[in-house]
Design a protein around this motif. Structure first.
Motif, PDB file in Angstrom:
ATOM      1  N   PHE A  74     -55.808 -27.612  71.777  1.00 43.49           N
ATOM      2  CA  PHE A  74     -56.273 -27.727  73.155  1.00 43.49           C
ATOM      3  C   PHE A  74     -55.123 -28.308  73.947  1.00 43.49           C
ATOM      4  O   PHE A  74     -54.546 -29.333  73.554  1.00 43.49           O
ATOM      5  CB  PHE A  74     -57.507 -28.628  73.255  1.00 43.49           C
ATOM      6  CG  PHE A  74     -58.089 -28.660  74.638  1.00 43.49           C
ATOM      7  CD1 PHE A  74     -58.896 -27.629  75.090  1.00 43.49           C
ATOM      8  CD2 PHE A  74     -57.832 -29.726  75.489  1.00 43.49           C
ATOM      9  CE1 PHE A  74     -59.440 -27.648  76.380  1.00 43.49           C
ATOM     10  CE2 PHE A  74     -58.367 -29.754  76.776  1.00 43.49           C
ATOM     11  CZ  PHE A  74     -59.176 -28.716  77.215  1.00 43.49           C
ATOM     12  N   LYS A  75     -54.744 -27.642  75.034  1.00 44.09           N
ATOM     13  CA  LYS A  75     -53.591 -28.089  75.825  1.00 44.09           C
ATOM     14  C   LYS A  75     -53.887 -27.975  77.315  1.00 44.09           C
ATOM     15  O   LYS A  75     -54.725 -27.180  77.737  1.00 44.09           O
ATOM     16  CB  LYS A  75     -52.343 -27.265  75.487  1.00 44.09           C
ATOM     17  CG  LYS A  75     -52.422 -25.820  75.981  1.00 44.09           C
ATOM     18  CD  LYS A  75     -51.148 -25.030  75.710  1.00 44.09           C
ATOM     19  CE  LYS A  75     -51.204 -23.675  76.401  1.00 44.09           C
ATOM     20  NZ  LYS A  75     -49.988 -22.904  76.236  1.00 44.09           N
ATOM     21  N   HIS A  76     -53.171 -28.775  78.091  1.00 43.83           N
ATOM     22  CA  HIS A  76     -53.082 -28.598  79.538  1.00 43.83           C
ATOM     23  C   HIS A  76     -51.792 -27.834  79.793  1.00 43.83           C
ATOM     24  O   HIS A  76     -50.798 -28.039  79.086  1.00 43.83           O
ATOM     25  CB  HIS A  76     -52.984 -29.935  80.265  1.00 43.83           C
ATOM     26  CG  HIS A  76     -54.222 -30.763  80.178  1.00 43.83           C
ATOM     27  ND1 HIS A  76     -54.201 -32.109  80.304  1.00 43.83           N
ATOM     28  CD2 HIS A  76     -55.519 -30.436  79.990  1.00 43.83           C
ATOM     29  CE1 HIS A  76     -55.422 -32.595  80.200  1.00 43.83           C
ATOM     30  NE2 HIS A  76     -56.235 -31.598  79.988  1.00 43.83           N
TER      31      HIS A  76
ATOM     32  N   ILE B 143     -59.658 -29.866  84.249  1.00 47.42           N
ATOM     33  CA  ILE B 143     -60.768 -29.904  83.301  1.00 47.42           C
ATOM     34  C   ILE B 143     -62.070 -29.954  84.098  1.00 47.42           C
ATOM     35  O   ILE B 143     -62.817 -30.907  84.092  1.00 47.42           O
ATOM     36  CB  ILE B 143     -60.706 -31.032  82.254  1.00 47.42           C
ATOM     37  CG1 ILE B 143     -59.374 -31.053  81.526  1.00 47.42           C
ATOM     38  CG2 ILE B 143     -61.830 -30.864  81.248  1.00 47.42           C
ATOM     39  CD1 ILE B 143     -59.262 -32.081  80.428  1.00 47.42           C
TER      40      ILE B 143
ATOM     41  N   CYS C 249     -56.346 -25.307  81.370  1.00 50.81           N
ATOM     42  CA  CYS C 249     -56.454 -25.698  79.971  1.00 50.81           C
ATOM     43  C   CYS C 249     -56.523 -24.443  79.114  1.00 50.81           C
ATOM     44  O   CYS C 249     -56.935 -23.373  79.579  1.00 50.81           O
ATOM     45  CB  CYS C 249     -57.712 -26.533  79.747  1.00 50.81           C
ATOM     46  SG  CYS C 249     -57.713 -28.068  80.687  1.00 50.81           S
ATOM     47  N   TRP C 250     -56.132 -24.587  77.847  1.00 50.00           N
ATOM     48  CA  TRP C 250     -56.119 -23.471  76.905  1.00 50.00           C
ATOM     49  C   TRP C 250     -56.462 -24.008  75.539  1.00 50.00           C
ATOM     50  O   TRP C 250     -56.047 -25.119  75.187  1.00 50.00           O
ATOM     51  CB  TRP C 250     -54.724 -22.865  76.906  1.00 50.00           C
ATOM     52  CG  TRP C 250     -54.480 -21.679  76.038  1.00 50.00           C
ATOM     53  CD1 TRP C 250     -54.765 -20.370  76.339  1.00 50.00           C
ATOM     54  CD2 TRP C 250     -53.831 -21.647  74.753  1.00 50.00           C
ATOM     55  NE1 TRP C 250     -54.339 -19.552  75.325  1.00 50.00           N
ATOM     56  CE2 TRP C 250     -53.762 -20.314  74.329  1.00 50.00           C
ATOM     57  CE3 TRP C 250     -53.307 -22.633  73.924  1.00 50.00           C
ATOM     58  CZ2 TRP C 250     -53.192 -19.929  73.131  1.00 50.00           C
ATOM     59  CZ3 TRP C 250     -52.735 -22.256  72.723  1.00 50.00           C
ATOM     60  CH2 TRP C 250     -52.680 -20.908  72.331  1.00 50.00           C
ATOM     61  N   GLU C 251     -57.249 -23.244  74.798  1.00 51.30           N
ATOM     62  CA  GLU C 251     -57.503 -23.605  73.411  1.00 51.30           C
ATOM     63  C   GLU C 251     -57.342 -22.373  72.548  1.00 51.30           C
ATOM     64  O   GLU C 251     -57.528 -21.244  73.018  1.00 51.30           O
ATOM     65  CB  GLU C 251     -58.882 -24.238  73.227  1.00 51.30           C
ATOM     66  CG  GLU C 251     -60.040 -23.293  73.299  1.00 51.30           C
ATOM     67  CD  GLU C 251     -61.385 -23.974  72.997  1.00 51.30           C
ATOM     68  OE1 GLU C 251     -61.489 -25.212  73.049  1.00 51.30           O
ATOM     69  OE2 GLU C 251     -62.322 -23.237  72.707  1.00 51.30           O
TER      70      GLU C 251
END
Length: 115
Positions: free
Chosen positions: A108-110, A8, A48-50
């Motif tokens: 939202f993920k790692h 992040i 990260c991805w959203e």
């Protein structure tokens, strides 16, 4: 060499195109990906991805570990039962997975991917 990499990192530019192997199938979802770590040999990435509400058909070529931070998603493998995932859930998607991601609340993920 630093042995610790903070994930992040707000200075990393987002990739705002859909991932390879992901096809929109309902709604108007959009996604952003931040790749914040790449191993020296290029065999692993993390970041990260959203994604916003809607559905995708996804095909995985690589193994992925996911920790869901925000949102709600229902993942359904072709020919299998769906699983609903919520904030705090951690899970793995194996290489070769084909199915749908129904994003019910902005996600939202790692992630860590073994290429």
């Amino acid at each position: 060499m630093s042995y610790i990499k903070k994930i992040i990192d707000k200075s990393v530019a987002a990739i705002d195109t859909d991932l390879e192997g992901w096809e929109k199938i309902s709604g108007t979802p959009s996604m952003k990906t931040w790749i914040e770590y790449t191993s020296e040999d290029g065999s692993m990435i993390a970041g990260c991805w959203e994604a916003t509400e809607g559905s995708y058909r996804a095909e995985y070529k690589s193994w992925e570990y996911i920790h869901l931070i925000e949102g709600k998603v229902k993942i359904t493998p072709e020919g299998g039962d769906s699983v609903t995932l919520l904030p705090g859930d951690s899970f793995v998607i194996e290489a070769g997975f084909t199915g749908t991601w129904e994003i019910e609340e902005k996600v939202f993920k790692h992630f860590t991917i073994k290429l």
